[in-house]
Design a protein around this motif. Structure first.
Motif, PDB file in Angstrom:
ATOM      1  N   THR A 175      18.325 -51.319  63.925  1.00 11.76           N
ATOM      2  CA  THR A 175      19.828 -51.751  63.510  1.00 11.76           C
ATOM      3  C   THR A 175      20.369 -50.434  63.809  1.00 11.76           C
ATOM      4  O   THR A 175      20.151 -49.682  64.831  1.00 11.76           O
ATOM      5  CB  THR A 175      19.912 -50.948  61.728  1.00 11.76           C
ATOM      6  N   TYR A 176      21.936 -51.596  63.273  1.00  8.46           N
ATOM      7  CA  TYR A 176      23.295 -50.954  64.417  1.00  8.46           C
ATOM      8  C   TYR A 176      23.076 -48.931  63.919  1.00  8.46           C
ATOM      9  O   TYR A 176      22.699 -48.672  62.853  1.00  8.46           O
ATOM     10  CB  TYR A 176      24.461 -51.420  63.434  1.00  8.46           C
ATOM     11  N   PRO A 177      23.611 -48.409  65.264  1.00  2.00           N
ATOM     12  CA  PRO A 177      23.645 -46.887  65.161  1.00  2.00           C
ATOM     13  C   PRO A 177      24.141 -46.075  63.733  1.00  2.00           C
ATOM     14  O   PRO A 177      25.606 -47.018  63.683  1.00  2.00           O
ATOM     15  CB  PRO A 177      24.120 -46.487  66.166  1.00  2.00           C
ATOM     16  N   THR A 178      24.057 -45.189  62.812  1.00  2.00           N
ATOM     17  CA  THR A 178      24.829 -44.732  61.966  1.00  2.00           C
ATOM     18  C   THR A 178      25.387 -43.602  62.541  1.00  2.00           C
ATOM     19  O   THR A 178      25.768 -43.683  63.898  1.00  2.00           O
ATOM     20  CB  THR A 178      24.307 -44.257  60.941  1.00  2.00           C
ATOM     21  N   GLU A 201      24.595 -49.055  74.829  1.00  8.60           N
ATOM     22  CA  GLU A 201      24.883 -49.987  75.416  1.00  8.60           C
ATOM     23  C   GLU A 201      24.149 -51.196  73.733  1.00  8.60           C
ATOM     24  O   GLU A 201      22.747 -50.884  73.485  1.00  8.60           O
ATOM     25  CB  GLU A 201      24.678 -50.422  76.511  1.00  8.60           C
ATOM     26  N   ILE A 202      24.986 -51.700  73.601  1.00 10.65           N
ATOM     27  CA  ILE A 202      24.537 -52.776  71.906  1.00 10.65           C
ATOM     28  C   ILE A 202      24.739 -54.162  72.155  1.00 10.65           C
ATOM     29  O   ILE A 202      25.620 -54.186  72.749  1.00 10.65           O
ATOM     30  CB  ILE A 202      24.645 -51.659  70.600  1.00 10.65           C
ATOM     31  N   TYR A 203      23.640 -54.960  72.239  1.00 10.00           N
ATOM     32  CA  TYR A 203      23.308 -56.411  71.621  1.00 10.00           C
ATOM     33  C   TYR A 203      22.181 -57.040  70.798  1.00 10.00           C
ATOM     34  O   TYR A 203      21.482 -56.182  70.446  1.00 10.00           O
ATOM     35  CB  TYR A 203      22.619 -57.396  72.847  1.00 10.00           C
ATOM     36  N   PRO A 204      23.082 -57.692  69.802  1.00 17.84           N
ATOM     37  CA  PRO A 204      22.252 -58.066  69.053  1.00 17.84           C
ATOM     38  C   PRO A 204      21.261 -58.834  69.598  1.00 17.84           C
ATOM     39  O   PRO A 204      21.522 -59.867  70.258  1.00 17.84           O
ATOM     40  CB  PRO A 204      23.449 -58.963  68.227  1.00 17.84           C
ATOM     41  N   VAL A 205      20.012 -58.668  68.848  1.00 18.85           N
ATOM     42  CA  VAL A 205      19.122 -59.801  69.702  1.00 18.85           C
ATOM     43  C   VAL A 205      18.591 -60.802  68.137  1.00 18.85           C
ATOM     44  O   VAL A 205      18.333 -62.364  68.777  1.00 18.85           O
ATOM     45  CB  VAL A 205      17.538 -58.647  69.297  1.00 18.85           C
ATOM     46  N   VAL A 206      18.473 -60.388  66.971  1.00 23.44           N
ATOM     47  CA  VAL A 206      18.384 -61.531  65.946  1.00 23.44           C
ATOM     48  C   VAL A 206      19.350 -60.581  64.834  1.00 23.44           C
ATOM     49  O   VAL A 206      19.753 -59.775  64.689  1.00 23.44           O
ATOM     50  CB  VAL A 206      16.396 -61.173  65.370  1.00 23.44           C
ATOM     51  N   LYS A 207      18.913 -62.117  63.895  1.00 25.74           N
ATOM     52  CA  LYS A 207      19.704 -62.051  62.514  1.00 25.74           C
ATOM     53  C   LYS A 207      18.821 -61.463  61.799  1.00 25.74           C
ATOM     54  O   LYS A 207      17.603 -62.028  60.972  1.00 25.74           O
ATOM     55  CB  LYS A 207      20.038 -63.452  62.202  1.00 25.74           C
ATOM     56  N   TYR A 259      16.978 -55.965  45.448  1.00 19.51           N
ATOM     57  CA  TYR A 259      17.741 -56.593  47.257  1.00 19.51           C
ATOM     58  C   TYR A 259      16.688 -55.756  48.356  1.00 19.51           C
ATOM     59  O   TYR A 259      15.945 -54.675  47.959  1.00 19.51           O
ATOM     60  CB  TYR A 259      19.163 -56.765  46.398  1.00 19.51           C
ATOM     61  N   SER A 260      17.035 -56.248  49.253  1.00 19.73           N
ATOM     62  CA  SER A 260      16.459 -56.225  50.267  1.00 19.73           C
ATOM     63  C   SER A 260      16.555 -56.485  51.501  1.00 19.73           C
ATOM     64  O   SER A 260      17.148 -57.906  51.341  1.00 19.73           O
ATOM     65  CB  SER A 260      14.875 -55.440  50.643  1.00 19.73           C
ATOM     66  N   TYR A 261      16.977 -56.296  53.142  1.00 15.53           N
ATOM     67  CA  TYR A 261      16.936 -56.772  53.845  1.00 15.53           C
ATOM     68  C   TYR A 261      15.752 -58.224  53.804  1.00 15.53           C
ATOM     69  O   TYR A 261      14.255 -57.466  53.572  1.00 15.53           O
ATOM     70  CB  TYR A 261      17.172 -56.164  55.121  1.00 15.53           C
ATOM     71  N   ASN A 262      15.743 -59.457  54.088  1.00 15.33           N
ATOM     72  CA  ASN A 262      14.623 -60.113  53.982  1.00 15.33           C
ATOM     73  C   ASN A 262      13.338 -59.662  54.457  1.00 15.33           C
ATOM     74  O   ASN A 262      12.420 -60.035  54.399  1.00 15.33           O
ATOM     75  CB  ASN A 262      15.379 -61.006  55.116  1.00 15.33           C
ATOM     76  N   LEU A 265      25.470 -62.948  53.353  1.00  9.33           N
ATOM     77  CA  LEU A 265      25.351 -61.277  53.764  1.00  9.33           C
ATOM     78  C   LEU A 265      23.781 -60.857  53.964  1.00  9.33           C
ATOM     79  O   LEU A 265      22.475 -61.890  54.363  1.00  9.33           O
ATOM     80  CB  LEU A 265      24.101 -61.302  52.085  1.00  9.33           C
ATOM     81  N   GLN A 266      24.644 -60.770  55.778  1.00  6.88           N
ATOM     82  CA  GLN A 266      23.594 -60.363  56.831  1.00  6.88           C
ATOM     83  C   GLN A 266      23.489 -59.596  57.377  1.00  6.88           C
ATOM     84  O   GLN A 266      25.223 -59.068  57.412  1.00  6.88           O
ATOM     85  CB  GLN A 266      23.199 -62.049  57.438  1.00  6.88           C
ATOM     86  N   THR A 267      22.445 -59.191  58.052  1.00  9.82           N
ATOM     87  CA  THR A 267      22.968 -58.318  59.537  1.00  9.82           C
ATOM     88  C   THR A 267      22.121 -58.037  60.792  1.00  9.82           C
ATOM     89  O   THR A 267      21.482 -59.367  60.927  1.00  9.82           O
ATOM     90  CB  THR A 267      22.464 -56.642  58.548  1.00  9.82           C
ATOM     91  N   GLU A 268      22.250 -57.423  62.131  1.00 11.30           N
ATOM     92  CA  GLU A 268      21.527 -57.856  63.092  1.00 11.30           C
ATOM     93  C   GLU A 268      20.876 -56.405  63.280  1.00 11.30           C
ATOM     94  O   GLU A 268      20.761 -55.179  62.740  1.00 11.30           O
ATOM     95  CB  GLU A 268      22.426 -58.456  63.679  1.00 11.30           C
TER      96      GLU A 268
END
Lengths: 448, 300
Positions: free
Chosen positions: B101-104, B119-125, B221-224, B257-260
């Motif tokens: 997940t994205y760095p805190t 260096e940060i690149y989104p890969v999946v949602k 609730y939770s991430y999928n 409602l989504q993240t990567e």
């Protein structure tokens, strides 16, 4: 166009059509094969299962018998390692018995080898104990502890701490896998998630000012749970053992307890391996009619227990004395007390036999130990007896008293408390306590 | 005439040969099990960079390694040491690429303190989902209704189209990914009601945040990805604002409602390094198709 050419053209056309059809069928067949393979892979992860009629969960009001097995302690040692383990005796099938004993011995003697180099160790103790002995299964817990030689290893901690566990089916000698402990329709994800959640929190819990166990830092507990679930789905939960009240999963540095009480409907370990065949040479070694999720030991040299739970009587007596430096008088006192108890038991059984509508309870805890008088510094024998005998209707026992007995036994198992029952709120009779002091040589009763 | 017949015979033979060759080529092409696996092998097992990450991306990492090395997925031998440890390993150069997940703020600070730029690149949602017991008649909630349930303004299912029953709204510990997601994606600055706590006598625990229990009145609730913790036959994912959290709706962004999950490397990795080669492969169209095959929603 001549007739011959027409025939040739038709032949080539038919040949081409046949080729195309065969090729299409071959492609379809191969693709179905691949799809089938994928489906069967999915099924490995989420097996479609059906409940069999024989599967029975744990009856929380029910009873069970211990196996009629002798558990024999064994010791071994090398220069740096002390081993203590056990062997079983009493199975009719000696091949199965030998296989199990060899495996227990092999597990014990090799327990540390996967994780540590013995050259890096100062000392090591390995203890293998029998944690479950019922329903034609035995479980064992193996624990290694010791100290690394700080000069020879990069290990972060000097303390060695390794735990393992295994269950054996006494019918076959085979190891019992994790999923075999549960009904085929058990909600495994719920069982694993809930148990892991509380196990992780138990490890993270701290005592607050009110001496309560609270959790201040949950960490990323979802990820921890997902890790355990992933291991389960990949079939990597292999280190498992049972007690009479818990199923314990070990992997990595985690210890996950599944309390049988919470998931009793889905746990089959008490009944699944009981077949019609009698596996044992004797039939009077294990204790019978213990309440489920409770246990008792009856194989010690320094105490006497008498637990009998039958149709209309319940006897639960425990006599404890010190083994070392016992005087002749003390030996005689113990002998006489046990003789008195056995006579009382005999009388109670006669009474129970004559009054089948009634239910009888005999419950005592007796302690015989040295007592040093602080003023005179003289040593005496202190005799403490707590308990009572009770009678009631069989209906009263089942409806009102037995739940107290069951509850007390389950609490005792968890916290090792004494088996003295208090039915005063229902029967109006409390356990009576008697304390007496004796001169250890003359046996004369003294007042202190 | 004989010459004409001979020519026709030769033509017919050529046609037959062409049909046979065509059939063989078709069979080999359409019936091949996994053409892509061998076509896109870009690493040996030995020179594959060290990859770490969260548990949620473990299957993704395995799928990538299998596809990019041509090795069977059962033999790729990937272990993920979980998010926090994976960041530590990347920063300490014990690993080359992490899927997390994205760095805190803490993780960003840890990198800065160690002189490491990421260096940060989104890969999946991944979608943030709400779920209830399968028997619950409610299928959809608006974002406002969810906010009202979790702030304590709506307490009965009948107020959102369900049965006349008290809502049991489960929350998560504040340090979990899902609770962070709930606060940022869903509550958007609104206060959540106090969490339900329980004493668990059997475990001698006091005031523990209650874990989701799939009763008829429950909502959680939770991430999928984390819905894998539940028996999917027994829970039902809710639509939010009328949009179901399906693959298509997550991919297109319709489900809001989504993240990567991200592939993260150290910025000082040389341009021609295997690590950058792997990163580029992950975000390439082929890499993204691998992600999709592995059950993830691709970012590109």
């Amino acid at each position: 166009m001549s007739k011959a050419i027409k025939i040739k053209l038709i032949c080539v056309t038919v040949f081409s059509i046949i080729c195309i059809i065969i090729t299409s069928l071959l492609i379809m067949y191969k693709n179905i094969d691949i799809a089938d393979e994928q489906i069967s892979n999915e099924n490995v992860e989420n097996p479609i299962t059906t409940e069999t009629v024989e599967e029975q969960g744990i009856d929380l009001k029910g009873k069970y018998n211990q196996n009629d097995l002798k558990i024999i302690s064994k010791q071994a040692s090398t220069e740096k390692i002390e081993f203590s383990y056990f062997q079983i005796d009493g199975l009719r099938d000696k091949t199965i018995q030998d296989n199990i004993n060899k495996e227990i011995e092999r597990l014990t003697l090799n327990s540390y080898k996967e994780k540590i180099n013995i050259d890096d160790v100062v000392n090591l103790s390995v203890s293998t104990s029998c944690t479950a002995n019922y329903g034609n299964i035995i479980s064992l817990n193996l624990y290694c502890w010791g100290r690394f030689d700080a000069s020879k290893t990069d290990e972060q901690t000097e303390i060695i701490d390794i735990e393992k566990g295994v269950n054996f089916d006494l019918n076959t000698g085979n190891k019992i896998e994790f999923n075999e402990i549960f009904k085929t329709n058990a909600p495994m994800k719920d069982i694993i998630r809930k148990s892991t959640y509380y196990s992780i929190l138990r490890d993270k819990a701290e005592t607050n000012l009110s001496y309560e166990m609270i959790v201040n830092d949950y960490g990323n507990i979802e990820e921890d749970l997902a890790y355990v679930m992933e291991q389960y789905l990949r079939g990597k939960i292999t280190e498992v053992y049972c007690t009479t009240s818990d199923i314990i999963i070990l992997f990595d540095d985690m210890r996950i307890d599944i309390p049988m009480q919470d998931f009793a409907d889905y746990i089959v370990i008490y009944n699944k391996f009981i077949k019609n065949e009698d596996l044992y040479e004797d039939d009077d070694i294990g204790i019978d009619n213990l309440y489920t999720l409770t246990t008792r030991q009856n194989d010690s040299y320094y105490y006497y227990t008498n637990y009998q739970n039958e149709a209309n009587y319940f006897i639960d007596i425990f006599v404890e004395w010190q083994e070392e430096n016992k005087t002749d008088f003390e030996k005689k006192l113990v002998e006489n007390k046990i003789k008195d108890i056995e006579e009382e038991i005999s009388n109670l059984k006669v009474l129970a036999n004559q009054n089948t509508q009634n239910f009888y309870i005999l419950n005592y805890k007796i302690t015989i130990e040295d007592y040093v008088d602080e003023t005179t510094k003289n040593t005496f024998i202190k005799y403490v007896e707590i308990g009572n005998s009770y009678d009631m209707t069989a209906h009263d026992f089942t409806e009102n008293i037995e739940p107290i007995v069951i509850q007390k036994n389950r609490e005792a198992h968890e916290s090792d408390i004494e088996f003295v029952y208090d039915f005063s709120s229902l029967l109006g009779i409390s356990p009576q306590e008697t304390t007496e002091y004796y001169n250890p040589i003359t046996g004369v009763k003294v007042v202190i | 005439m004989q010459q004409k017949n001979g020519l026709i015979n030769v033509l017919l033979i050529i046609i037959m040969v062409l049909v046979v060759v065509g059939c063989i080529v078709s069979y080999l092409y359409f019936g091949q099990e996994d053409v892509s696996n061998t076509q896109n092998t870009i690493f040996n097992m030995e020179d594959y960079p060290k990859v770490d990450g969260s548990i949620a991306t473990l299957k993704l990492a395995e799928a990538f390694k299998s596809a990019f090395t041509g090795e069977d997925i059962d033999n790729v031998n990937i272990t993920h040491s979980k998010t926090e440890k994976a960041y530590e390993n990347l920063i300490n150069t014990e690993t080359d690429l992490i899927l997390v997940t994205y760095p805190t703020e803490e993780e960003t600070q840890l990198a800065l303190n160690n002189g490491v730029e990421l260096e940060i690149y989104p890969v999946v949602k991944d979608a943030f989902v709400f779920f209830v017991n399968k028997q619950n008649p409610v299928e959809n909630l608006t974002l406002t209704q969810i906010q009202d349930i979790y702030s304590g303004n709506i307490t009965n299912w009948k107020d959102v189209g369900g049965a006349d029953a008290q809502i049991t709204a489960y929350q998560r510990p504040s340090t979990s990914d899902s609770q962070k997601g709930m606060l940022s994606l869903v509550m958007q600055g609104k206060n959540m009601k106090e969490q339900d706590l329980e004493d668990v006598e059997l475990w001698q625990l006091t005031d523990i945040i209650t874990d989701y229990t799939n009763t008829d009145t429950a909502i959680g609730y939770s991430y999928n990805y984390y819905t894998s913790l539940y028996d999917k036959e027994q829970i039902k994912l809710l639509s939010v604002n009328g949009i179901e959290p399906t693959y298509e709706n997550i991919k297109t962004g319709l489900y809001g409602l989504q993240t990567e999950y991200y592939a993260i490397i150290r910025k000082d990795e040389p341009e021609d390094s295997n690590v950058r080669k792997l990163l580029n492969a992950m975000i390439s169209s082929y890499g993204q198709s691998i992600a999709k095959e592995a059950g993830y929603v691709e970012s590109y």
